[in-house]
Design an enzyme around this catalytic site. Sequence first.
Site, PDB file in Angstrom:
ATOM      1  N   ASN A 295       0.826  -1.215   0.000  1.00 58.07           N
ATOM      2  CA  ASN A 295       0.000   0.000   0.000  1.00 58.07           C
ATOM      3  C   ASN A 295       0.863   1.269   0.000  1.00 58.07           C
ATOM      4  OD1 ASN A 295       1.007   0.122   2.587  1.00 58.07           O
ATOM      5  ND2 ASN A 295      -0.957  -0.065   3.637  1.00 58.07           N
TER       6      ASN A 295
ATOM      7  N   HIS B  26       3.324   1.926   2.123  1.00 51.25           N
ATOM      8  CA  HIS B  26       3.853   2.389   3.416  1.00 51.25           C
ATOM      9  C   HIS B  26       5.370   2.257   3.465  1.00 51.25           C
ATOM     10  CE1 HIS B  26       3.285  -1.756   5.670  1.00 51.25           C
ATOM     11  NE2 HIS B  26       4.435  -1.698   5.062  1.00 51.25           N
TER      12      HIS B  26
END
Length: 245
Positions: free
Chosen positions: A136, A138
Amino acid sequence: MRFIKTKDYEDMSRKAANIIGAQIILKPTSVLGLATGSTPVTTYANLVKGYQNGDLDFSRISSVNLDEYKGLTRDNEQSYYYFMNHHLFKHVNIDPAKTYLPDGTEPDANKACQDYEEAIFATGGVDLQLLGIGHNGHIGFNEPSDNFADKTFCVDLAESTIKANQRFFASYEDVPKQAYTMGIGTIMAASKILILASGKDKAAIIKEAFFGPVTPAVQASILQFHPNVTIVGDEAAFAECEEIF
Ligand code: PGA
């Protein structure tokens, strides 16, 4: 940003270890920012080899890690302290007193985060920060959000992160739901950043993070604004970025 395409995971890991090794040789008192996850495991194994064959001396090195699960003790096999000790610290001559991670056992989140920022500051600042990247986008545990965190903070892990990390725990319930993580501001303060990416499941996020708009919805995208970033990825991870090679 500097992009280095490698043949495969092993090649990525050797080149990454060479870059970190060069940092250690050029500045024996370096502060290394370290990361956990599957991606850097063989990079650490190569650094251990570098120590064993006499090329690398960690005796004056300090390290600061990106993050730690809230609630896990250092001897918990899933804690990031355990990971770092298992893969690197216990195999090289680094001084354990100079290896820093957030204190996952500190229940007072404000205290844990402030103490960690102070510990990083006291090292004099990170010379080279190693990063993986989540599916995602991160970095550390800076999950998709509507802003960028400045300093170390207590984060609620994204559902997708909990599911991705479940593979290391007995069950979903056992995965910690919070962590202490360096903020984006903390990460961006490093002089140099080295990102590793391997495998076709990282191809889409590599393209989005480094060739898409800079947005807190994809936290790694902020690295486009850092003046010294090197991305070492294998062919599979760069599969959607062919135009740059
Ligand atoms: P991975 O994790 O290296 O296990 O893919 C990367 C991350 O979540 O930052």
